[in-house]
Design a protein around this motif. Structure first.
Motif, short mmCIF file in Angstrom:
data_model
loop_
_atom_site.label_atom_id
_atom_site.label_comp_id
_atom_site.label_asym_id
_atom_site.label_seq_id
_atom_site.Cartn_x
_atom_site.Cartn_y
_atom_site.Cartn_z
N ARG A 200 7.09 59.40 -14.47
CA ARG A 200 6.90 59.95 -13.11
C ARG A 200 8.09 60.84 -12.73
N LEU A 201 9.30 60.37 -13.04
CA LEU A 201 10.49 61.15 -12.73
C LEU A 201 10.49 62.47 -13.50
N GLU A 202 10.09 62.42 -14.76
CA GLU A 202 10.06 63.63 -15.57
C GLU A 202 9.03 64.63 -15.05
N ILE A 203 7.88 64.11 -14.62
CA ILE A 203 6.86 64.99 -14.04
C ILE A 203 7.40 65.68 -12.79
N ASP A 204 8.08 64.92 -11.95
CA ASP A 204 8.65 65.51 -10.73
C ASP A 204 9.64 66.62 -11.07
N GLU A 205 10.43 66.41 -12.13
CA GLU A 205 11.37 67.45 -12.56
C GLU A 205 10.62 68.68 -13.07
N GLU A 206 9.54 68.45 -13.80
CA GLU A 206 8.75 69.57 -14.32
C GLU A 206 8.10 70.36 -13.18
N ILE A 207 7.66 69.66 -12.15
CA ILE A 207 7.04 70.34 -11.01
C ILE A 207 8.04 71.28 -10.34
N VAL A 208 9.27 70.83 -10.21
CA VAL A 208 10.31 71.68 -9.62
C VAL A 208 10.53 72.93 -10.48
N ARG A 209 10.49 72.75 -11.80
CA ARG A 209 10.72 73.88 -12.71
C ARG A 209 9.61 74.92 -12.64
N LEU A 210 8.44 74.53 -12.17
CA LEU A 210 7.33 75.48 -12.08
C LEU A 210 7.62 76.60 -11.08
N LYS A 211 8.43 76.29 -10.06
CA LYS A 211 8.81 77.26 -9.03
C LYS A 211 7.60 77.90 -8.36
N LEU A 212 6.62 77.06 -8.06
CA LEU A 212 5.43 77.52 -7.34
C LEU A 212 5.60 77.25 -5.85
N PRO A 213 4.88 77.97 -4.99
CA PRO A 213 4.96 77.71 -3.55
C PRO A 213 4.56 76.27 -3.22
N ASP A 214 5.20 75.70 -2.21
CA ASP A 214 4.98 74.30 -1.86
C ASP A 214 3.51 74.00 -1.57
N ASP A 215 2.85 74.91 -0.85
CA ASP A 215 1.45 74.64 -0.51
C ASP A 215 0.56 74.65 -1.75
N GLU A 216 0.87 75.52 -2.71
CA GLU A 216 0.10 75.56 -3.96
C GLU A 216 0.33 74.29 -4.78
N VAL A 217 1.58 73.82 -4.79
CA VAL A 217 1.90 72.59 -5.52
C VAL A 217 1.15 71.41 -4.90
N ALA A 218 1.20 71.32 -3.59
CA ALA A 218 0.54 70.20 -2.91
C ALA A 218 -0.97 70.19 -3.17
#
Length: 219
Positions: free
Chosen positions: A178-196
Motif C-alpha cells: 500500500r505504501l509503495e502504491i501511494d509513492e507510485e501515485i505521487v510519481r505519476l504527477k497527475l492532477p488531484d481530481d484525475e487521481v481521485a
C-alpha cells in the motif's frame, strides 16, 4: 522497492556454520533497513557463500532475493534481475511456489527499470498465475499492482490508476505494498481530481474480472 523473499521454512540446523549464516543474513536485513546498503550487501554475500558451501538451497534462494533487493535499491537493475532469476530457479527446484511468486515479481520490476516492458509483463503474468493457483490474495493484489507499474512506465499513467485503486481498496493488501502504491501515485504527477476519480473507479472493479482481463492480455 522489490519484495524480500519469505523466511526459510525447513527446520534450522544447529551447526555453527548455519548459525553464523543466519546471523549474517539478519545483520544484512538490519543494515538494509537502515539504508546501509553496501554493508548489507557484504553481509548477504557472505551468507550466500555459506549457504552454497552447505548446499542449503532454501537459504540460498532467500539470500539471493535479499541481494536482489539491495541491488535494486542501489540502482543496479541488471544485477537485481540476475539475482531475482536465480532465486526463482532455486525456489522452483524446491517446489516453493510462494517464493517463486515473489522472485518473478522482482524480476518483472527489474526488467521494467531496464526498459523491457515485454519481459516485465511476462514475468508479472507468471507471478499472477502462480498467486492465483495458491489462492493468495496479498500476492494476487501485488501482481495487479505490478501491472499498474507497467502501465505507468509505458506512458499510460492514467490507466495505471485503475489497478492501483483496486489494490489499495482491498483489505487483503499488505501494508508495505500500500505504501509503495501511494509513492507510485505521487510519481505519476497527475492532477488531484484525475487521481481521485481514477482510484475510485479502480476501487469499484471486481478483482477476479480484472485478473481474467490481465491474463487475457487486455492490460
Amino acid at each position: 522497492m522489490i519484495r524480500r523473499p519469505p523466511r526459510s521454512t525447513p527446520l534450522y540446523s544447529s551447526a555453527a556454520s548455519d548459525v553464523y549464516k543466519r546471523q549474517l543474513n539478519a545483520l544484512g536485513g538490519i543494515a538494509s533497513d537502515r539504508r546501509e546498503l553496501e554493508r548489507a550487501r557484504e553481509f548477504h554475500t557472505l551468507s550466500l557463500e555459506l549457504a552454497r558451501r552447505a548446499n542449503r538451497l532454501s537459504s540460498e534462494a532467500i539470500v539471493l532475493g535479499n541481494l536482489g533487493d539491495i541491488a535494486y535499491q542501489l540502482g543496479d537493475y541488471a544485477a537485481a534481475r540476475a539475482y531475482g532469476q536465480s532465486a526463482r530457479e532455486r525456489f522452483q527446484e524446491l517446489g516453493q511456489l510462494p517464493g517463486m511468486v515473489i522472485a518473478l515479481g522482482n524480476v518483472a520490476q527489474a526488467d521494467l527499470k531496464l526498459g523491457d516492458a515485454g519481459a516485465a509483463r511476462r514475468s508479472a503474468r507468471e507471478a499472477l498465475l502462480l498467486a492465483r493457483s495458491l489462492g493468495s490474495l496479498p500476492d494476487i493484489l501485488w501482481a495487479v499492482y505490478l501491472f499498474g507499474q507497467i502501465l505507468a512506465e509505458t506512458g499510460q499513467e492514467a490507466r495505471a490508476l485503475a489497478p492501483y485503486g483496486l489494490a489499495r481498496a482491498h483489505p487483503a493488501l499488505e501494508n508495505q505494498t500500500r505504501l509503495e502504491i501511494d509513492e507510485e501515485i505521487v510519481r505519476l504527477k497527475l492532477p488531484d481530481d484525475e487521481v481521485a476519480a481514477g482510484l475510485a473507479a479502480g476501487a469499484g472493479l471486481e478483482l477476479e474480472a480484472v485478473v481474467e482481463e490481465i491474463l487475457a492480455g487486455k492490460w
